[in-house]
Design an enzyme around this catalytic site. Sequence first.
Site, PDB file in Angstrom:
ATOM      1  CG  ASP A  83      -2.110   0.904   1.095  1.00 16.49           C
ATOM      2  OD1 ASP A  83      -2.315   1.477  -0.008  1.00 16.49           O
ATOM      3  OD2 ASP A  83      -2.838   1.074   2.088  1.00 16.49           O
ATOM      4  NE  ARG A  92      -3.834   5.822   0.236  1.00 16.10           N
ATOM      5  CZ  ARG A  92      -3.564   5.449  -1.003  1.00 16.10           C
ATOM      6  NH1 ARG A  92      -3.294   6.369  -1.912  1.00 16.10           N
ATOM      7  NH2 ARG A  92      -3.550   4.191  -1.367  1.00 16.10           N
TER       8      ARG A  92
END
Length: 281
Positions: free
Chosen positions: A138, A142
């Site tokens: 991931d 962010r």
Amino acid sequence: VLRKFTTKLNEKNLKTEEVIGEGEFGVVSKGYLEIDGKERTVAVKNLRSGLSAKLRRDFLAEASVMGQFKDPNVISLHGVIVKRHTVKIVMEFMSNGSMDQYLLKNNGKLTILQLLGMARGIASGMNYLSGRNFIHRDLAARNILVDENLSCKVSDFGLTREICQTSNYETSGGKIPIRWTAPEVIKYKKSFISSDVWSYGVVLWEIMSFGQRPYWEWDNFRVLQEIEIGYRLPAPLKCPKTVHSLMLHCWEKARSDRPTFLHILDKLDEWIRSPETIHHS
Ligand code: ATP
């Protein structure tokens, strides 16, 4: 799920202050933790009440993964506080918050060398994780945190998996961040360290474009289609050609053609040490 390397902390050594963010599991607050008589600024993830046993397990599993890492470019865990109704994860505090927000706030205000320094930190953290046979799965701006010295650290280990040597991890559904994910993961549901390298290329693009959204407003379907026929993100404004070439290298269709994190780290070190080797056009 809590393994032996996850320290249990005493709640009386922790003071929490204002809320600084909100995530999937609940709010994140700033706090102070006393360790060996010294007070340190920390970030505290609080598990929201009323969540299912599975989410509570996932939350602790993430702490358990984080607790195994010790690297200057990977977020470190101080420990956890587990009580009957509350679970808190205490980790190092990163005063500039998440990198995507930081870049948007500082649009145009950072030099190429500062941007490359940030990219270098992430490559170094990823080199550490891949060396320990962990796939992050991931990696995105962010999920990178920035401290007061612009030092960047890899965070958010909710999807991170440990693999056997040279092996891969088979996903069993779940959310996939399409724009950051290598085509083989989407097509064959298999992740490799080289799939994290693809995502790293997208993070490099996010850095050089000061936090723009990859593939802009295109919907996920269009992103998949365009990538499949060979489209790749163009160089952001003012991004040197050599840096864009590195992105393109991370986005090779064949996994074995992509660079390793060590190679990426070496390249960035070379450019930072000798900026004259960076070609602008
Ligand atoms: P998302 O990544 O989508 O925001 P999440 O569940 O992964 O969701 P977290 O990463 O847990 O969310 O944290 C939410 C926000 O809290 C982050 O975006 C960041 O602004 C802040 N935050 C998290 N960890 C820290 C930290 N160690 N230091 C400073 N701020 C933090």
